[in-house]
Design a protein around this motif. Structure first.
Motif, PDB file in Angstrom:
ATOM      1  N   LEU A   1      56.563  22.994  53.233  1.00  0.00           N
ATOM      2  CA  LEU A   1      56.648  21.533  53.258  1.00  0.00           C
ATOM      3  C   LEU A   1      57.351  20.973  52.035  1.00  0.00           C
TER       4      LEU A   1
ATOM      5  N   LYS B   1      61.944  21.036  50.544  1.00  0.00           N
ATOM      6  CA  LYS B   1      62.978  20.057  50.900  1.00  0.00           C
ATOM      7  C   LYS B   1      62.879  18.791  50.057  1.00  0.00           C
ATOM      8  N   HIS B   2      61.752  18.603  49.380  1.00  0.00           N
ATOM      9  CA  HIS B   2      61.585  17.437  48.505  1.00  0.00           C
ATOM     10  C   HIS B   2      61.985  17.749  47.064  1.00  0.00           C
TER      11      HIS B   2
ATOM     12  N   SER C   1      50.247  15.550  44.498  1.00  0.00           N
ATOM     13  CA  SER C   1      50.189  15.224  45.926  1.00  0.00           C
ATOM     14  C   SER C   1      48.783  15.305  46.499  1.00  0.00           C
TER      15      SER C   1
ATOM     16  N   TRP D   1      47.767  17.884  48.096  1.00  0.00           N
ATOM     17  CA  TRP D   1      47.854  18.678  49.328  1.00  0.00           C
ATOM     18  C   TRP D   1      46.843  19.816  49.296  1.00  0.00           C
TER      19      TRP D   1
ATOM     20  N   ASN E   1      46.292  15.249  53.525  1.00  0.00           N
ATOM     21  CA  ASN E   1      46.574  15.132  54.955  1.00  0.00           C
ATOM     22  C   ASN E   1      45.588  14.238  55.685  1.00  0.00           C
TER      23      ASN E   1
ATOM     24  N   ASP F   1      50.640  12.566  56.113  1.00  0.00           N
ATOM     25  CA  ASP F   1      51.257  13.888  56.068  1.00  0.00           C
ATOM     26  C   ASP F   1      52.051  14.025  54.774  1.00  0.00           C
TER      27      ASP F   1
ATOM     28  N   ASP G   1      55.208  14.723  53.968  1.00  0.00           N
ATOM     29  CA  ASP G   1      56.463  13.989  53.830  1.00  0.00           C
ATOM     30  C   ASP G   1      56.212  12.525  53.508  1.00  0.00           C
ATOM     31  N   SER G   2      55.263  11.921  54.222  1.00  0.00           N
ATOM     32  CA  SER G   2      54.959  10.504  53.994  1.00  0.00           C
ATOM     33  C   SER G   2      54.413  10.286  52.595  1.00  0.00           C
TER      34      SER G   2
ATOM     35  N   ASN H   1      57.399  10.651  50.017  1.00  0.00           N
ATOM     36  CA  ASN H   1      58.360   9.558  50.159  1.00  0.00           C
ATOM     37  C   ASN H   1      57.764   8.223  49.739  1.00  0.00           C
TER      38      ASN H   1
END
Length: 294
Positions: A48, A51-52, A243, A245, A249, A253, A255-256, A259
């Motif tokens: 996950l 990509k960030h 985050s 994580w 969740n 999620d 990504d949200s 961002n």
């Protein structure tokens, strides 16, 4: 505010959890029946996060079982982009000093977490024999104390602890989601401002996303108002990103979450955003790196 004003450089995520409910001994959290009960390991996270442009992460122990510190150490060793972990030891455990001696020899060991969970209370516990001595010992190792589950009582306890052990670096986790009854909010903010006067105290701004009546709140202005007092208190050099994580969740999620936090910080100069997402965490945990991989 345009997209080019948002920070897009490398990120260090200062707060993730790893666990594996399929172990023979199970896990104490998330408990059976909890929506997160299952497996959350480094490979799941990096699928996950990459990509960030998240290039490094710190794992925070989600278990109060002392031997799980060593289980977690092995997981961190196996993932080259994990920068280290925050363990969990009780100063009142007979094995505390032996365990800390073993852990302090590990470069990946960054500190301990102690807060108002696992039937613990920072305000009361530091009046018990052995607690302050244990925190002095932790400070002498050069490692950091992470707190947990912020509420008015925890902040008062951290003020007292910081005064008792001024050389101890303290990271206050999850301040954006602090549980504070409305009638105590003004007093809570005053105590946070007082705590922030101690230069060795940092604010980990994890658990920023919030749910409203219509689901996830996505308006950055809502968060900027909520975070303003923390920026006033700790400033641009002692706030940093986490985050939470996979616990995050339950609100949004991954990504949200990332961002949304990027949007919330986009009104600040890019140099300040870089401190928040990358550089400040290195000072809080004395990391020898500023850009991810070991």
């Amino acid at each position: 505010m345009t997209a080019v004003d948002r920070y897009t450089g490398p990120i260090i995520d200062s707060h993730i959890h790893l666990f594996d409910a399929s172990r023979d001994e199970g896990i104490p959290w998330p408990e059976p029946g909890h929506p997160l009960h299952g497996v959350a390991l480094a490979a799941d996270y990096w699928a996950l996060a990459e990509k960030h442009r998240i290039t490094g992460a710190i794992v925070v122990e989600a278990s109060h079982w002392r031997l799980d510190n060593f289980w977690l150490l092995e997981r961190v060793r196996q993932s080259p982009h994990l920068l280290g972990f925050i363990g969990n030891l009780s100063p009142f455990d007979a094995a505390f000093h032996d365990d800390l001696s073993r852990l302090e020899r590990e470069p990946l060991f960054l500190g301990l977490r102690y807060g108002n969970l696992w039937q613990r209370d920072v305000l009361d516990d530091q009046t018990r024999p052995g607690f302050i001595e244990a925190m002095q010992r932790l400070a002498a190792t050069g490692r950091t104390l992470d707190s947990a589950n912020p509420d008015p009582r925890l902040i008062k306890g951290l003020i007292r602890l910081s005064d008792a052990v001024p050389t101890l670096r303290i990271v206050v986790d999850h301040l954006p989601s602090a549980s504070v009854p409305g009638e105590h909010w003004a007093d809570f903010q005053r105590d946070v401002l007082a705590l922030a006067e101690r230069p060795n105290v940092f604010a980990k701004l994890a658990e920023i996303p919030q749910q409203g009546n219509e689901g996830l709140v996505t308006d950055p202005a809502f968060y900027r108002d909520r975070l303003a007092y923390l920026w006033d208190a700790f400033g641009e050099d002692r706030c940093f990103f986490g985050s939470d994580w996979p616990n995050s969740n339950s609100v949004a999620d991954f990504d949200s979450t990332v961002n949304l936090v990027r949007h919330c910080m986009a009104d600040k100069p890019l140099a300040v955003q870089e401190k928040f997402f990358l550089r400040n965490v290195a000072h809080a945990y004395s990391l020898p790196v500023l850009q991810g991989a070991r």
